[in-house]
Design an enzyme around this catalytic site. Structure first.
Site: not given
Length: 230
Positions: A14, A60-62, A198
């Site tokens: 990110d 997929t949202e990009n 983790e």
């Protein structure tokens, strides 16, 4: 000193667009810097004997982002995949590269580049580098269910269901999932394979994430006691 090392590291990189804004670059320029940093992460993984790396590159949202950005990313992916195919390190260290996701949504030219890179590395087995493109966790699960229904299967178990997932080729579940830019949500990343992974959150934007930050993540992992629900 890192004591317990993960075999499989997964990454949600990110912060590329935030990094781009801070440095006066376009969003695609930020993503280019982020992709380049993946090359560094592959090197650090080899240094610490991490055999498998899975990184999320495009969700997929990009596809809902501005058309100019999406188009620019498609061209960027083509360019970087071609560069990866020619990189000496990929062949020297026998890194198998796979691109996983709903690839039918991509332009044919990009799909061809993906197939070429995967074909060039399909016999390599020293390290595994999985790139998730056009990937969304919910969509992956729904696609797997629909595939099972279409095949007429009356019952599935965990092992048979896993084989229906886009990410079935992963050698193992991730031991640790690293997310950068201070974000602490899953965002649909590997909901099946990451059930007992983790999590480690770094405040660094992904293009600024360095070797020392990776070492911090590995040290934190070595302190965790993994119970797998027991």
């Amino acid at each position: 000193m890192v004591v317990v090392r993960p075999k499989h590291v997964a990454l949600i990189p990110d912060g590329n667009r935030r990094w781009a804004r801070r440095h006066g670059k376009t969003p695609v320029g930020g993503h280019a810097a982020g992709i380049d940093n993946l090359g560094n992460l592959l090197k650090w993984c080899r240094e610490f004997k991490v055999k498998e790396l899975t990184a999320w590159g495009f969700s997929t949202e990009n596809f809902d982002r501005p058309p100019s950005e999406v188009h620019g990313l498609m061209k960027l992916f083509e360019k970087k995949l071609l560069e990866a195919e020619k990189r000496n390190e990929v062949h020297k260290y026998k890194i198998r590269v796979r691109v996983l996701g709903d690839l039918d949504r991509f332009p044919s030219q990009l799909r061809n580049k993906i197939r070429e890179l995967e074909g060039r590395t399909e016999n390599y087995n020293n390290y595994h580098f999985n790139i998730l493109l056009s990937y969304g966790g919910r969509k992956e699960l729904v696609a797997a269910v629909n595939q099972a229904l279409a095949s007429g299967v009356r019952r599935v178990d965990e092992n048979s269901f896993r084989k229906l997932l886009w990410t079935a080729p992963l050698s193992s579940d991730p031991d640790i999932i690293i997310r950068t830019a201070g974000e602490s949500r899953m965002s649909g990343f590997l909901p099946w394979q990451g059930a007992y992974s983790e999590y480690y959150v770094s405040q660094k934007l992904w293009p600024e994430f360095g070797r020392a930050d990776f070492v911090k993540a590995l040290r934190e992992y070595s302190k965790r006691k993994r119970r797998f629900g027991k």
